[in-house]
Motif scaffolding. Structure first.
Motif, PDB file in Angstrom:
ATOM      1  N   ASP A 116     -26.449  16.062   4.593  1.00  0.00           N
ATOM      2  CA  ASP A 116     -25.892  15.538   5.837  1.00  0.00           C
ATOM      3  C   ASP A 116     -26.759  15.978   7.006  1.00  0.00           C
ATOM      4  OD1 ASP A 116     -23.792  14.305   4.578  1.00  0.00           O
ATOM      5  OD2 ASP A 116     -22.376  15.946   4.902  1.00  0.00           O
ATOM      6  N   SER A 176     -22.993  18.300   9.883  1.00  0.00           N
ATOM      7  CA  SER A 176     -21.887  18.711   9.010  1.00  0.00           C
ATOM      8  C   SER A 176     -20.594  18.043   9.468  1.00  0.00           C
ATOM      9  CB  SER A 176     -21.724  20.231   9.034  1.00  0.00           C
ATOM     10  OG  SER A 176     -21.416  20.673  10.340  1.00  0.00           O
ATOM     11  N   THR A 177     -19.736  17.737   8.513  1.00  0.00           N
ATOM     12  CA  THR A 177     -18.490  17.049   8.839  1.00  0.00           C
ATOM     13  C   THR A 177     -17.399  17.468   7.879  1.00  0.00           C
ATOM     14  OG1 THR A 177     -17.510  14.868   9.293  1.00  0.00           O
ATOM     15  CG2 THR A 177     -18.907  15.046   7.346  1.00  0.00           C
ATOM     16  N   ASP A 178     -16.171  17.227   8.278  1.00  0.00           N
ATOM     17  CA  ASP A 178     -15.012  17.555   7.437  1.00  0.00           C
ATOM     18  C   ASP A 178     -14.053  16.374   7.495  1.00  0.00           C
ATOM     19  OD1 ASP A 178     -13.118  18.808   5.883  1.00  0.00           O
ATOM     20  OD2 ASP A 178     -12.296  19.988   7.545  1.00  0.00           O
ATOM     21  N   LYS A 181     -11.080  14.188   6.706  1.00  0.00           N
ATOM     22  CA  LYS A 181      -9.740  14.450   6.183  1.00  0.00           C
ATOM     23  C   LYS A 181      -8.915  13.178   5.973  1.00  0.00           C
ATOM     24  CE  LYS A 181      -9.353  19.081   8.182  1.00  0.00           C
ATOM     25  NZ  LYS A 181      -9.415  19.764   6.867  1.00  0.00           N
ATOM     26  N   SER A 208     -14.507  12.346  13.904  1.00  0.00           N
ATOM     27  CA  SER A 208     -15.356  13.008  12.915  1.00  0.00           C
ATOM     28  C   SER A 208     -14.590  13.333  11.632  1.00  0.00           C
ATOM     29  CB  SER A 208     -15.949  14.291  13.508  1.00  0.00           C
ATOM     30  OG  SER A 208     -14.938  15.267  13.707  1.00  0.00           O
ATOM     31  N   LYS A 209     -13.262  13.292  11.693  1.00  0.00           N
ATOM     32  CA  LYS A 209     -12.433  13.604  10.528  1.00  0.00           C
ATOM     33  C   LYS A 209     -11.995  12.355   9.772  1.00  0.00           C
ATOM     34  CE  LYS A 209     -10.604  17.691  12.878  1.00  0.00           C
ATOM     35  NZ  LYS A 209      -9.404  18.392  13.389  1.00  0.00           N
ATOM     36  N   ASN A 249     -18.334   7.622  11.167  1.00  0.00           N
ATOM     37  CA  ASN A 249     -18.291   7.561   9.708  1.00  0.00           C
ATOM     38  C   ASN A 249     -17.678   6.208   9.314  1.00  0.00           C
ATOM     39  OD1 ASN A 249     -19.092  10.343   9.748  1.00  0.00           O
ATOM     40  ND2 ASN A 249     -16.952  10.860  10.148  1.00  0.00           N
ATOM     41  N   CYS A 286     -23.928  11.452   7.855  1.00  0.00           N
ATOM     42  CA  CYS A 286     -23.075  12.136   6.877  1.00  0.00           C
ATOM     43  C   CYS A 286     -23.044  11.393   5.549  1.00  0.00           C
ATOM     44  CB  CYS A 286     -21.652  12.269   7.411  1.00  0.00           C
ATOM     45  SG  CYS A 286     -21.539  13.240   8.927  1.00  0.00           S
ATOM     46  N   SER A 301     -21.591  13.447   2.444  1.00  0.00           N
ATOM     47  CA  SER A 301     -20.133  13.606   2.440  1.00  0.00           C
ATOM     48  C   SER A 301     -19.427  12.294   2.119  1.00  0.00           C
ATOM     49  CB  SER A 301     -19.654  14.127   3.797  1.00  0.00           C
ATOM     50  OG  SER A 301     -20.146  15.432   4.038  1.00  0.00           O
TER      51      SER A 301
END
Length: 467
Positions: free
Chosen positions: A54, A57-59, A61, A275-276, A319, A413, A416
């Motif tokens: 990536d 960085s991303t998370d 959910k 971003s989530k 995303n 990303c 991910s």
């Protein structure tokens, strides 16, 4: 070709089988061997999954996806036909954790629908042939209907605030309210006797004002709706009706619906929530035919703006992916899958696309239609698909320039996103290429309009309501 519903003959194949010329031709043929297939130029275009990282960085959910179905109904069995098209479009939010819980079963069960969160559906109807609004001609009826569909549907539901309408998202994008607030759109006057080229821009400081919904042609005085920027009315006439625009209406509605989510979070100063979220579109990140102006003059610059903002803030706000089910790239993947190394991604450049997929031509693939970049993804022997990722370049670059030499390292990303998609593969359609995915398969089931009994019921309903 036989007539509609005419059953084919059960014995005419005998004439083909016994034909000596056919037999002789087949005997002169041979199968092309695997090693005889033209070598594909993967140099510099293929990347092992293990080497993809990536950029930011991303998370992630949540997964948000939109999809729709439509069904045409004819309420008159005699000439002339009187046709309507009914639409049902849904937007669905999943928690990634809930989706991963379905990973072990790999099939779609009706009980799974109870686990879904935040399903919102939007239903509407468009006249297709020989049905019009009272006191309007047919073309004006279609234009006004499209305008009202976007004006009256709100992300917050039918009882929600009018500022949440899809129409306001269209204005927000066209006027570039997300950045310098100076955007405009060129629209041709829909009056067939005028064809004046008009500049659609804000009439007041507040883009939400209804005065910004339309303008008057300075040449003929004709009312021009902001939704006329789609120019779908150019595919409509009194004789042939509006059948040519059925799929385009659904395509642009789905895209605007997803972009409403971007507007909501950005206007509420909550961009980090973006971003989530992984936004998934069923199909390419593109709008075709008359919708292409909206695609590359309005949506693509917005994606480029978000890409630049993501780099500045070191947070991925975009995303956004598309998953192709059909088309030239899907057919290419089917034909070449065995030659693509497992657990790798092919990122084709313009030269590859022209040589192996579209054929040589003067145009640049996707220049006026795409706001995403295509890639071929292969996991193991049971997983391959065509993926569109939102354009990975800023406003200083152009699609035409970038597509000549795209780079895997430009995507924010990708690692991910691929990890999530691999977990969401679905065996609903076994041995299918491309692979089906759980969110798309689920929302397809929820919004599709069946021939039986839905079409019959809608026909009865229409006959009762339209006099």
């Amino acid at each position: 070709m036989g007539y509609s519903k005419e059953k084919a003959s059960k014995f005419t194949h005998q004439h083909i089988i016994k034909n000596e010329l056919v037999q002789d031709f087949l005997q002169r043929c041979e199968k092309v061997g695997y090693h005889d297939i033209i070598d594909l130029d993967y140099e510099g275009k293929i990347t092992p999954l293990k080497d993809i990282t990536d950029k930011i960085s991303t998370d992630i959910k949540y997964v948000i996806t939109a999809d729709g179905g439509y069904q045409e109904v004819n309420i008159n069995d005699k000439f002339p036909s009187h046709t309507l098209c009914y639409y049902n479009v849904g937007i669905l939010t999943f928690a990634v954790a809930d989706l991963f819980a379905l990973d072990t079963q790999q099939t779609i069960d009706p009980d799974d629908l109870g686990k879904l969160k935040n399903l919102e559906t939007f239903s509407f109807v468009v006249p297709m042939q020989n049905i019009k609004l009272k006191e309007c001609d047919f073309k004006t009826s279609v234009r006004k209907t499209i305008f009202e569909i976007f004006r009256d549907r709100k992300l917050s539901g039918n009882d929600g605030d009018s500022k949440d309408s899809l129409l306001n998202t269209i204005k927000w994008l066209i006027f570039r309210e997300y950045s310098d607030k100076s955007g405009t759109m060129q629209i041709t006057c829909p009056n067939p006797h005028c064809d004046e080229r008009l500049e659609f821009k804000r009439q007041t400081d507040n883009y939400l004002d209804e005065k910004n919904d339309f303008i008057k042609c300075h040449n003929c005085g004709h009312i021009v709706y902001i939704t006329d920027c789609f120019e779908l009315h150019d595919l409509v006439d009194e004789i042939n009706g509006a059948g040519a625009i059925t799929s385009y209406i659904m395509s642009v509605f789905e895209i605007v619906l997803l972009l409403c989510m971007f507007r909501f979070f950005m206007e509420n100063n909550d961009e980090k929530t973006l971003s989530k979220i992984l936004f998934i579109k069923d199909g390419s990140l593109a709008l075709f035919s008359r919708l292409d102006d909206f695609a590359f003059k309005v949506i693509r610059p917005f994606m480029q703006f978000l890409y630049e903002k993501s780099l500045r803030d070191n947070v991925s706000y975009i995303n956004f992916v598309g998953l192709d089910k059909s088309g030239m790239f899907v057919e290419h993947l089917k034909n070449t899958e065995s030659k693509i190394a497992k657990n790798s991604v092919v990122l084709p450049n313009l030269g590859y696309i022209k040589r192996f997929i579209t054929g040589e031509n003067q145009s640049v693939f996707g220049e006026n239609t795409y706001f995403g970049i295509k890639m071929l993804v292969r996991g193991d022997e049971n997983l391959s698909f065509v993926l569109d990722m939102a354009v990975p370049f800023g406003l200083s670059n152009s699609y035409k320039q970038y597509i000549t030499s795209p780079k895997i390292t430009d995507f924010l990303c990708l690692k991910s996103v691929l990890e999530i998609l691999f977990r969401l593969k679905c065996d609903l359609y076994q041995n299918s290429t491309p692979m089906a995915f759980v969110p798309i398969a689920l929302i397809n089931k929820l919004v599709s309009i069946s021939n039986v009994p839905s079409k019959k019921i809608l026909t009865i309903f229409s006959k009762d309501k339209v006099k």
